[in-house]
Design an enzyme around this catalytic site. Structure first.
Site, short mmCIF file in Angstrom:
data_model
loop_
_atom_site.label_atom_id
_atom_site.label_comp_id
_atom_site.label_asym_id
_atom_site.label_seq_id
_atom_site.Cartn_x
_atom_site.Cartn_y
_atom_site.Cartn_z
N ASP A 143 -1.86 29.49 15.88
CA ASP A 143 -2.40 28.13 15.99
C ASP A 143 -2.71 27.63 14.58
O ASP A 143 -3.27 28.38 13.78
CB ASP A 143 -3.69 28.17 16.83
CG ASP A 143 -3.89 26.90 17.63
OD1 ASP A 143 -3.39 25.86 17.19
OD2 ASP A 143 -4.55 26.96 18.68
N HIS A 186 -0.12 19.95 10.22
CA HIS A 186 -1.21 20.36 11.12
C HIS A 186 -0.97 21.74 11.73
O HIS A 186 -1.89 22.35 12.26
CB HIS A 186 -1.38 19.34 12.25
CG HIS A 186 -1.93 18.02 11.77
ND1 HIS A 186 -3.22 17.62 12.04
CD2 HIS A 186 -1.38 17.02 11.04
CE1 HIS A 186 -3.43 16.42 11.50
NE2 HIS A 186 -2.33 16.04 10.89
O1 F6P Z 1 -1.13 20.35 16.99
C1 F6P Z 1 -0.04 19.56 16.73
C2 F6P Z 1 0.09 18.39 17.66
O2 F6P Z 1 1.23 17.64 17.36
C3 F6P Z 1 -1.13 17.48 17.60
O3 F6P Z 1 -1.05 16.58 16.55
C4 F6P Z 1 -1.10 16.83 18.93
O4 F6P Z 1 -2.34 16.36 19.34
C5 F6P Z 1 -0.65 17.95 19.83
O5 F6P Z 1 0.15 18.79 19.01
C6 F6P Z 1 0.04 17.45 21.08
O6 F6P Z 1 1.35 17.16 20.82
P1 F6P Z 1 2.23 16.01 21.44
O7 F6P Z 1 2.03 14.81 20.60
O8 F6P Z 1 3.60 16.56 21.38
O9 F6P Z 1 1.76 15.77 22.85
#
Ligand code: F6P
Length: 490
Positions: free
Chosen positions: A380, A165
């Site tokens: 990003d 992602h």
């Molecule tokens: O963008 C990557 C990501 O891991 C997303 O999948 C997730 O919503 C966001 O960052 C927040 O991350 P975390 O799970 O560490 O709170």
């Protein structure tokens, strides 16, 4: 290993649930919290008899698997030490900054790596236990880079996909990682590897050649030394840009209560002439500090004329125990305090800073209330906020100012694109957005909305899974991705 009963298994660091309480026996009680991924996958989960393997988001949270809304949810337990070393450490203190072009300095600790290997194995074992013979398993993101190979080792019968992602960095940066070969070999346990942008796929293919000595041809990586059927496989790497559930977001933003709330928001802000909006997790990759400095200059220069301008900055709390994040919060709050102190008056302040998360309907109202949306990330993977803003603007109004370093810039060409490091260029872009004619705003927003509505999250999931299961081609075309072999250097 004996097989489980599910034909389709998603493996992600987090489960798509919120803990809503505890049973009389002390067992946690969860409810599904449909984010973009779960909305996209819910129909596949239901039709293909799916299971979702992930962490419930709190340390030492054990609990049995349970069914919710047509999905089988399987919690993976992480101890407090696992959270520190695997999640906060290796995932968010090493891989996150490294993959975001070292905006913050990655730290390399062998005990973080050991925890990462241990926890990835736990996820792989949990997924292997759920998957039926010949099932499709879809592994998500940088927290689980080793899972594909670990799964394949246990269950060679599975069809394995991996989706990254976040960005995949150029080799000059990736090669810092002391465990670069293991990471590449981990991902290469997949049949198909998906990225947000073509440039991410290209960077990955180069890393396969350089770190693992693999041979690539177009978008394929050749794994193993023997001939066909002799442990030899081809792994495809391609771009599948993720999206949002655009229709449901548009519907929500069209709700009369949300429209009324948007008008109320503007009133509560003091009926300014111009509302600028930033919505981010409080993360150093999002460029919040740069944005605030640019806004400060705009106010001090008087570049926006005699308009009364307000910046609303939503900064939702994130990874607060990681030092780079708590430092960032201190810095941002200092800048906001100074800016409001220097430029506010009694009853009016230029920055409305909200260190909170809001429900979807309040977000939709904020999007409708904003004249200009500032998505000025330094790096990003995609940035779904940009797509949400576009989906919400059923009035075909509003201007999106978008960083060229966000994956969304590949698709949203009618936004006003900026390099957020270029202070003068970004100031000029915001000034331009603020004075754009209604006709130009409408023309741009209509084109953006067409794109976001046609390429929604359901299409993303269908294209990835279709490609993994051999039904449709990916959008890499193979062309433009260089081929090569034998570049290994260690
Ligand atoms: O963008 C990557 C990501 O891991 C997303 O999948 C997730 O919503 C966001 O960052 C927040 O991350 P975390 O799970 O560490 O709170």
């Amino acid at each position: 290993m004996p097989s489980g009963q599910y034909d389709f298994v998603v493996v992600a660091n987090r489960l798509p649930v919120d803990k809503v309480g505890t049973t009389d026996d002390g067992e946690p009680l969860y409810e599904t919290s449909p984010g973009g991924l779960v909305t996209a996958l819910a129909p596949v989960m239901r039709s293909q008899h799916g299971a979702w393997v992930g962490w419930a988001g709190a340390p030492d949270e054990s609990g049995d698997a349970f069914d919710s809304d047509g999905m089988h949810l399987v919690p993976v337990e992480l101890s407090g030490q696992d959270v520190e070393d695997y999640y906060e450490g290796m995932s968010n203190g090493t891989l996150w900054p490294l993959f975001h072009d070292v905006i913050a300095a990655p730290e390399y600790h062998r005990h973080w790596w050991d925890a990462y290997v241990r926890v990835n194995r736990r996820f792989a074992e949990a997924a292997a236990a759920q998957a039926d013979s010949g099932a499709t398993v879809w592994v998500q993101d940088y927290q689980l880079l080793l899972v594909p190979a670990m799964l394949r080792e246990q269950r060679p019968d599975l069809r394995i996909g991996f989706f990254n992602h976040i960005p995949f960095p150029g080799y000059e940066i990736f090669s810092q990682l002391p465990w670069r070969r293991q990471v590449i070999e981990g991902v290469l346990g997949s049949d198909l590897v998906g990225f947000q942008r073509r440039s991410d796929a290209t960077n990955f293919l180069r890393a396969c050649r350089r770190a693992a000595g693999a041979t690539t041809r177009g978008s394929s990586v050749h794994v193993g030394h023997g001939g066909e059927g002799d442990g030899h496989r081809a792994v495809r790497a391609a771009a599948f840009p993720i999206s949002i559930d655009a229709r449901s977001f548009e519907e929500l933003a069209s709700d009369s209560a949300v429209v009324a709330r948007a008008a109320e928001v503007r009133k509560e802000l003091g009926d300014p002439d111009l509302v600028l909006l930033g919505v981010d997790r409080l993360d150093y990759t999002k460029g919040i500090r740069h944005r605030l400095s640019i806004f400060k200059e705009l106010i001090e220069d008087g570049a926006l004329g005699d308009k009364q301008v307000v910046l609303v900055q939503v900064a939702s709390p994130s990874r607060e125990r990681v030092k780079a994040y708590s430092d960032l919060r201190d810095e941002v709050e200092l800048i906001v305090g100074r800016l409001n102190g220097d430029h506010g008056t009694v009853g009016w302040q230029p920055v409305h800073y909200l260190h909170q998360s809001f429900p979807r309907n309040e977000m939709a109202a904020l999007y409708l209330a904003a004249d200009v949306m500032l998505v000025t990330a330094l790096r990003d993977g995609m940035n779904l906020v940009a797509k949400e803003y576009v989906a919400a603007r059923h009035d075909d109004d509003g201007v999106l100012v978008l960083s060229e370093f966000a994956g969304a810039a590949d698709e949203l060409a009618q936004a006003v694109l900026v390099n957020p490091h270029d202070i003068d260029g970004t100031k000029a872009a915001i000034t331009r957005a603020a004075s754009m004619s209604r006709e130009e705003r409408r023309r741009r927003m209509r084109a953006l909305r067409r794109r976001v509505k046609e390429h929604d999250v359901e299409r993303w999931a269908q294209e990835f899974l279709g490609s993994l299961q051999g039904r449709v081609g990916a959008r890499d075309g193979g062309s433009g991705i260089e081929s090569g072999s034998g570049e290994r250097e260690r």
